[in-house]
Design an enzyme around this catalytic site. Structure first.
Site, mmCIF file in Angstrom:
data_model
loop_
_atom_site.group_PDB
_atom_site.id
_atom_site.type_symbol
_atom_site.label_atom_id
_atom_site.label_comp_id
_atom_site.label_asym_id
_atom_site.label_seq_id
_atom_site.Cartn_x
_atom_site.Cartn_y
_atom_site.Cartn_z
ATOM 1 N N GLY A 191 2.894 16.930 11.901
ATOM 2 C CA GLY A 191 2.902 18.217 11.184
ATOM 3 C C GLY A 191 3.592 18.049 9.842
ATOM 4 C CD GLN A 240 8.743 26.712 3.995
ATOM 5 O OE1 GLN A 240 8.610 27.201 5.117
ATOM 6 N NE2 GLN A 240 9.468 27.279 3.056
ATOM 7 C CG ASP A 281 -0.594 18.052 8.932
ATOM 8 O OD1 ASP A 281 0.540 18.507 8.728
ATOM 9 O OD2 ASP A 281 -1.582 18.773 9.216
ATOM 10 C CG ASP A 341 -5.342 17.919 17.394
ATOM 11 O OD1 ASP A 341 -4.280 18.533 17.599
ATOM 12 O OD2 ASP A 341 -6.476 18.382 17.660
ATOM 13 C CB ILE A 342 0.451 17.608 18.201
ATOM 14 C CG1 ILE A 342 1.567 17.417 19.246
ATOM 15 C CG2 ILE A 342 0.165 19.078 18.020
ATOM 16 C CD1 ILE A 342 2.031 16.030 19.477
ATOM 17 C CE1 TYR A 395 7.610 29.560 15.493
ATOM 18 C CE2 TYR A 395 9.243 31.234 14.955
ATOM 19 C CZ TYR A 395 8.741 29.956 14.813
ATOM 20 O OH TYR A 395 9.387 29.067 13.975
ATOM 21 C CE LYS A 415 9.481 26.922 17.013
ATOM 22 N NZ LYS A 415 9.190 25.491 16.832
HETATM 23 P P1 NAD Z 1 3.999 24.854 8.513
HETATM 24 O O1 NAD Z 1 3.040 25.838 9.111
HETATM 25 O O2 NAD Z 1 4.274 24.912 7.078
HETATM 26 O O3 NAD Z 1 3.518 23.371 8.857
HETATM 27 C C1 NAD Z 1 3.023 23.011 10.112
HETATM 28 C C2 NAD Z 1 2.146 21.781 9.920
HETATM 29 O O4 NAD Z 1 1.627 21.418 11.196
HETATM 30 C C3 NAD Z 1 0.931 22.050 9.020
HETATM 31 O O5 NAD Z 1 0.841 21.053 8.014
HETATM 32 C C4 NAD Z 1 -0.268 21.963 9.964
HETATM 33 O O6 NAD Z 1 -1.427 21.400 9.366
HETATM 34 C C5 NAD Z 1 0.289 21.046 11.034
HETATM 35 N N1 NAD Z 1 -0.428 21.214 12.306
HETATM 36 C C6 NAD Z 1 -0.911 22.363 12.839
HETATM 37 N N2 NAD Z 1 -1.542 22.091 13.992
HETATM 38 C C7 NAD Z 1 -1.434 20.762 14.187
HETATM 39 C C8 NAD Z 1 -1.899 19.890 15.200
HETATM 40 N N3 NAD Z 1 -2.611 20.347 16.239
HETATM 41 N N4 NAD Z 1 -1.616 18.576 15.097
HETATM 42 C C9 NAD Z 1 -0.919 18.100 14.036
HETATM 43 N N5 NAD Z 1 -0.465 18.865 13.029
HETATM 44 C C10 NAD Z 1 -0.736 20.199 13.114
HETATM 45 O O7 NAD Z 1 5.343 24.973 9.365
HETATM 46 P P2 NAD Z 1 6.820 24.617 8.899
HETATM 47 O O8 NAD Z 1 7.382 25.808 8.255
HETATM 48 O O9 NAD Z 1 6.847 23.325 8.207
HETATM 49 O O10 NAD Z 1 7.532 24.510 10.320
HETATM 50 C C11 NAD Z 1 7.649 23.295 11.011
HETATM 51 C C12 NAD Z 1 8.404 23.568 12.292
HETATM 52 O O11 NAD Z 1 9.674 24.151 12.008
HETATM 53 C C13 NAD Z 1 7.718 24.537 13.255
HETATM 54 O O12 NAD Z 1 7.949 24.136 14.576
HETATM 55 C C14 NAD Z 1 8.409 25.841 12.987
HETATM 56 O O13 NAD Z 1 8.383 26.674 14.117
HETATM 57 C C15 NAD Z 1 9.812 25.377 12.703
HETATM 58 N N6 NAD Z 1 10.578 26.347 11.903
HETATM 59 C C16 NAD Z 1 10.218 26.625 10.614
HETATM 60 C C17 NAD Z 1 10.936 27.566 9.885
HETATM 61 C C18 NAD Z 1 10.593 27.916 8.464
HETATM 62 O O14 NAD Z 1 11.173 28.873 7.907
HETATM 63 N N7 NAD Z 1 9.679 27.180 7.812
HETATM 64 C C19 NAD Z 1 12.032 28.222 10.489
HETATM 65 C C20 NAD Z 1 12.335 27.942 11.820
HETATM 66 C C21 NAD Z 1 11.613 26.985 12.512
HETATM 67 C C1 AKB Z 2 9.213 32.570 10.760
HETATM 68 O O1 AKB Z 2 9.477 33.547 10.029
HETATM 69 O O2 AKB Z 2 8.398 32.594 11.682
HETATM 70 C C2 AKB Z 2 9.976 31.285 10.526
HETATM 71 C C3 AKB Z 2 11.147 31.209 11.436
HETATM 72 C C4 AKB Z 2 12.398 31.886 11.063
HETATM 73 O O3 AKB Z 2 11.056 30.622 12.479
HETATM 74 N N1 AKB Z 2 10.330 31.198 9.148
#
Ligand code: NAD
Ligand code: AKB
Length: 312
Positions: free
Chosen positions: A8, A12, A34, A52-53, A142, A146
């Site tokens: 992934g 972001q 990814d 693909d996970i 979600y 988690k």
């Molecule tokens: P994102 O949506 O920006 O990125 C997720 C990536 O996973 C994408 O590039 C997507 O193409 C890839 N993906 C989706 N399905 C897939 C699959 N089947 N196989 C392989 N790759 C796949 O998410 P993010 O913000 O980077 O978040 C990453 C992790 O951090 C997540 O688990 C999210 O819950 C956690 N998280 C994020 C935030 C935040 O604010 N960004 C906050 C808390 C937790």
């Molecule tokens: C969301 O809003 O879903 C994420 C998170 C806090 O996990 N940014």
């Protein structure tokens, strides 16, 4: 340095985590992966593989054949998107975790990172300075995924000695890759609209305080946790992590210090209900004590860096 796979990596966090790991250890052993068939531009130079996970056998084969030692599992659906596809969100957010935890249990992986979120908390949780251990009744798909994931991480840790580490990230703010469909995304969108049009229509109400963090702090926290001696870690599920807490109104006022003509309107949608179920601020004492965590970005510094770097 251990051979590392980031799953992934195109999202972001993944784009910046990949860059952070490569800056520290060099590119060769840090493999980005990814779903995307061609390498996302933001990942820059360095190895990339399409994975693909959800394809358990392909992931197992890759990890075993390539002798991967560490996995960062980032692929997931975030809070707002997950509410629209609950069945798929549950499947994606849980099945991939088991694939990776089982590889670690079998001895193929030495260490795993899996991100949790402030979404593990719910409407019955104390909302101010939410402690590590408290009532946790998440009300989103979600958040439920988690919370379940955290329990499984703690289980594999305790029962099988798997070294899986995790952070309850707050909403993350960054300018390199757009966020992927969360409730905290407004705090990134606002900067793009401020620069594009000088105004923003916010999907949360003006007084909705949420825990947030600038991406540099989040990457630093992730690397600090992964490098901490295991015997120092008291939390086997996921660590509370705090950065900055603010409301949309406070963020708008900070932007107005740079652009007095910036204006904001509030049109809350379904994401308001999600935000109202989450903490306003987080107590991260365990992270501070166990691996010396301390955030560096406050609201003023984060706002300045975002305004200087967001490209429209
Ligand atoms: P994102 O949506 O920006 O990125 C997720 C990536 O996973 C994408 O590039 C997507 O193409 C890839 N993906 C989706 N399905 C897939 C699959 N089947 N196989 C392989 N790759 C796949 O998410 P993010 O913000 O980077 O978040 C990453 C992790 O951090 C997540 O688990 C999210 O819950 C956690 N998280 C994020 C935030 C935040 O604010 N960004 C906050 C808390 C937790
Ligand atoms: C969301 O809003 O879903 C994420 C998170 C806090 O996990 N940014």
């Amino acid at each position: 340095m251990r051979k590392t796979l980031i799953i992934g990596a195109g999202g972001q966090i993944g784009t910046e985590l990949t860059a952070g790991l490569r800056l520290k250890w060099g590119s060769e052993l840090i493999i980005a992966s990814d779903l995307k068939t061609s390498k996302p531009e933001a990942l820059g130079e360095g190895p990339y593989v399409t994975l693909d996970i959800m394809d358990r056998e392909a992931v197992r084969k890759y990890v075993i054949d390539e002798k991967i030692e560490v996995v960062y599992l980032l692929a997931a659906l975030l809070s707002a998107t997950a509410e629209k596809q609950p069945d798929f969100a549950w499947k994606l957010n849980m099945e991939g975790l088991f694939t990776i935890l089982d590889l670690a249990k079998e001895g193929h992986l030495k260490q795993v990172f899996w991100p949790s979120s402030i979404a593990v908390f719910g409407p019955t949780t104390p909302r101010d300075m939410t402690p590590q251990f408290t009532v946790m009744e998440p009300s989103t798909v979600y958040g439920i995924s988690k919370q379940a994931g955290e329990r499984w991480c703690a289980y594999y840790n305790a029962k099988f000695g798997v070294d899986v580490r995790s952070l309850r990230y707050p909403g993350l703010i960054s300018y390199k890759t757009p966020p992927g469909g969360g409730t905290t995304d407004y705090a990134v969108d606002i900067f793009y609209q401020a620069k594009r049009s000088g105004s923003y229509s916010c999907f949360l109400s003006e007084d909705t305080a949420l825990p947030m963090m600038f991406m540099d702090d989040a990457i630093r926290a992730t690397l600090m946790l992964m490098e901490a001696p295991r015997e120092n870690l008291r939390i086997e599920s996921s660590y509370n992590l705090a950065g900055i807490s603010f409301t949309p109104k406070e963020l708008a006022e900070e932007i107005q210090k740079h652009d007095p003509n910036f204006s904001i309107a509030y049109t809350p949608d379904f994401r308001q209900g999600i935000a109202d179920s989450w903490p306003r601020s987080i107590d991260d004492t365990y992270a501070t004590e166990d691996w010396h965590w301390s955030a560096e970005y406050n609201l003023a510094r984060m706002t300045q860096v975002m305004l200087e770097n967001v490209k429209i």
